[in-house]
Design an enzyme around this catalytic site. Structure first.
Site: not given
Ligand code: ACM
Ligand code: ZN
Length: 663
Positions: A174, A247, A302
């Site tokens: 991440d 991410h 996201e």
């Molecule tokens: C998440 O909580 N962005 C999967």
């Protein structure tokens, strides 16, 4: 037809009733037989599907053998455990079932599963018939935001195995750090695994491990092999997650050539470049070699997609592939990666955003933004795993936030986790693999804090995942969770004290009676509440309904401006106390007012300034805080109009109020 249905439902009721009578009888017998805290089959988490205890005990000595029988008719991971005064017999169709029967014995005796054969112990005679409701019973560990030691992971796996959780979703990559050695791309761990700031919410930069302020770490391939083997021995599959395309800031810091062209800053990989796919495939080759899991999680959540819009390579890809939107561009990446993973004999899981751009038939969807993603996935013929934020995001505070460590999420008490039924609203439960709780760790620096957030809420998740709904019982579960929590504490885990739980804010549980209930609230149009956080509309601050510990519970009214409103009590009343409640939650941009001023008037023309108050909490404090602004007087005053002015702090953001209580 009607009668047949009735008969069937009566029969079902009788069976259910019989089960609960057996269980109650079992609990009573056990309660009288027990003098230690943890000692019986009535205390097991997750509750077994069927427990019948009978007279007598079995005494196990180190030389006694447990008998194991294989019976193909027992469901996967299930078992029948029969204890008589002379023997203990475990029947199962697989090794996992045998292991879980031993874990049941371990909980009933208080002896670690690995020590059962070597120790002396005594258990009550019984027959337990047990098998899991769901095949996928998971917890997510986020090691990107804060790297966790191998020893911590082992200890966590022990705790999971004891309550029959069988999937650890390992969030290895991440923006806060890449945590796995990849030989083809050494800079991922040379640069992407370290940053300069410890607290994730502070500004930081990636750095080399030799930097004096370097904070981070990563697992070598040998570490991963050890973790996988440790988990396998406990019938836990580690599901690795490699985040893409969003991410991915740490990847781009290490390999900037995977960025989009154009000058838009973003943490997304560029799906327009072939180099991105070469990167992903090579990384996945090494990941697949290390992890035997059928499922490889490829993230998908996201992606901001901003950089893609301005990128020549992305534009060219869209043109060449006939892709009409950014979602379709992400769908192109998802399908292409899925195909690659399938070609290696594995399957992908992705967060529910992967539904938006189209995905291959074999992909499994992890539903996190609610239950809708999972429902839609199953309706489209995909498998799904449910992990909706409102029940499964255990990065939220679990009690009165003022007494809890700062948390990213709002408020998620154990009762709420326990109340979740993953099958609700699912059209075809054969496609529902199971359920998972996620501990995102932005604000969780220490391993002790992580444990504190996992337990005992993960006990609730374990029971949601294993035990059939008709066997669930909140009060009994809480009793068992207290016992299990004590046992875990004894074993060295840091566990939230369920017995000391304050619970939801008392005032929010029933309507409050005070002198302003039903009064009209008048505010200037330029300082109105937001539509999203209206809490029911104009008179929400005098509706008698107080909010709970989460500003998102529908009872808190949110403003993106300074607030100035007048309450008209309808007639002159004698008042001696005015209280306004507000909330701060810095992570979410919610702040307490910098000051609150109170005025009163009997006629609506002449206002008397009563005083002003400043908050008791600094805006820089992380985590949620509830703060009371109020004035009181020993002498009641005749008042019809109360005017309140609350100004935002320098940080701006939201103001939230739930009620003005007048006495
Ligand atoms: C998440 O909580 N962005 C999967
Ligand atoms: Zn691009």
């Amino acid at each position: 037809m009607q009668k047949a249905l009735l008969k069937d439902s009566n029969r079902e009721k009788t069976v259910k009733m019989r089960r609960s009578i057996i269980f109650i009888a079992a609990a009573a017998v056990l309660a009288s037989a027990c003098n230690a805290d943890l000692c019986g089959f009535g205390d097991i988490i997750p509750a077994p599907q069927e427990v019948t205890v009978s007279e007598g005990d079995f005494l196990h000595k180190p030389w006694t053998k447990i008998a194991y029988v294989t019976d193909e008719a027992i469901p996967a991971e299930g078992y029948v455990l029969e204890v008589t005064p002379k023997s203990v017999r475990i029947t199962s169709s697989d090794e996992a079932g045998r292991y879980y029967a031993r874990q049941t014995l371990a909980q009933a005796t208080g002896i670690d599963e690995t020590q059962l054969d070597r120790k002396t112990w005594k258990v009550q005679c019984c027959k337990i018939t047990d098998s899991p409701r769901f095949a996928y019973r998971g917890l997510l560990m986020d090691v990107s935001r804060h790297f966790r030691s191998k020893e911590f992971v082992f200890k966590h796996l022990d705790a999971m195995a004891a309550v029959k959780l069988n999937r650890m979703h390992f969030h290895l990559t991440d923006e806060a750090g890449w945590r796995i050695q990849i030989d083809a791309f050494p800079r991922l761990t040379e640069i992407g695994a370290y940053r300069t700031a410890k607290f994730r919410m502070d500004p930081w930069e990636y750095c080399e491990p030799t930097d004096t302020s370097a904070y981070g770490g990563f697992y070598t391939k040998d570490d991963i092999r050890e973790i996988v083997a440790y988990a396998q021995a406990r019938h836990i599959t580690i599901v690795p997650e490699i985040e893409m395309p969003g991410h991915s800031n740490e990847v781009l810091a290490a390999y900037p050539e995977l960025k989009c062209t154009g000058d838009v800053e973003s943490g997304d990989l560029c799906p327009g470049k072939e180099a991105t796919f070469e990167f992903i495939e090579k990384v996945l080759d090494e990941v697949i070699e290390l992890f035997p899991s059928e499922y490889i999680h490829i993230g998908g959540d996201e992606a901001v997609k901003r950089g893609w819009k301005a990128c020549d390579d992305c534009k060219a890809r869209m043109e060449a592939e006939g892709l009409g939107s950014m979602e379709e561009l992400q769908g192109y990446l998802t399908r292409r990666v899925e195909e690659y993973v399938n070609s290696k004999g594995r399957h992908v899981i992705g967060w529910d955003e992967i539904l938006e751009g189209g995905l291959g038939k074999e992909a499994t969807v992890m539903s996190w933004r609610g239950v809708e993603g999972g429902q839609a996935a199953i309706e489209a013929g995909h498998k799904a795993i449910m992990t909706p934020g409102t029940y499964c995001y255990i990065d939220a505070t679990q009690d009165f936030p003022n007494k809890e460590p700062a948390a990213f999420g709002n408020y998620l008490p154990i009762n709420r986790v326990y109340s979740y039924d993953p099958a609700e609203g699912i059209s075809d439960t054969s496609l529902l693999l199971g359920v998972q709780a996620n501990l995102w760790s932005e604000m969780i620096i220490s391993e002790e804090h992580a444990e504190y957030m996992y337990w005992p809420r993960s006990l609730a998740l374990a029971e949601v995942a294993w035990t059939n709904p008709e066997r669930k019982d909140l009060q009994d579960f809480r009793r068992r969770a207290v016992l299990r929590g004590k046992k875990m504490t004894e074993l060295g885990y840091t566990v939230f004290d369920l017995e000391g739980e304050a619970g939801e804010r008392a005032e929010s549980l029933e309507p409050q009676n005070h002198l302003a209930v039903g009064a009209r609230v008048v505010r200037a149009p330029e300082c109105n509440y937001t539509e999203r956080y209206s809490a029911g509309g104009d008179n929400a601050l005098t509706d008698g309904l107080c909010g709970g510990w989460a500003y998102t519970d529908g009872k808190w009214q949110g403003y993106l401006c300074d607030v100035d409103f007048t309450i008209d009590l309808g007639e002159v009343k004698d008042i001696s106390n005015i209280t306004l409640l507000s909330m701060q939650n810095r992570v979410h941009g919610v702040y307490l007012p910098a000051s609150v001023e109170f005025f009163m008037s009997a006629n609506g023309l002449d206002y008397e300034f009563l005083g002003s108050q400043v908050p008791d909490t600094d805006p820089d404090v992380w985590g949620a805080r509830i703060c009371q602004f109020g004035l009181s007087s020993s002498e009641p005053s005749p008042v019809r109009y109360i005017m309140i002015r609350a100004s935002r702090c320098e940080k701006g953001g939201f103001l939230f109020f739930d009620e003005v209580i007048v006495k």
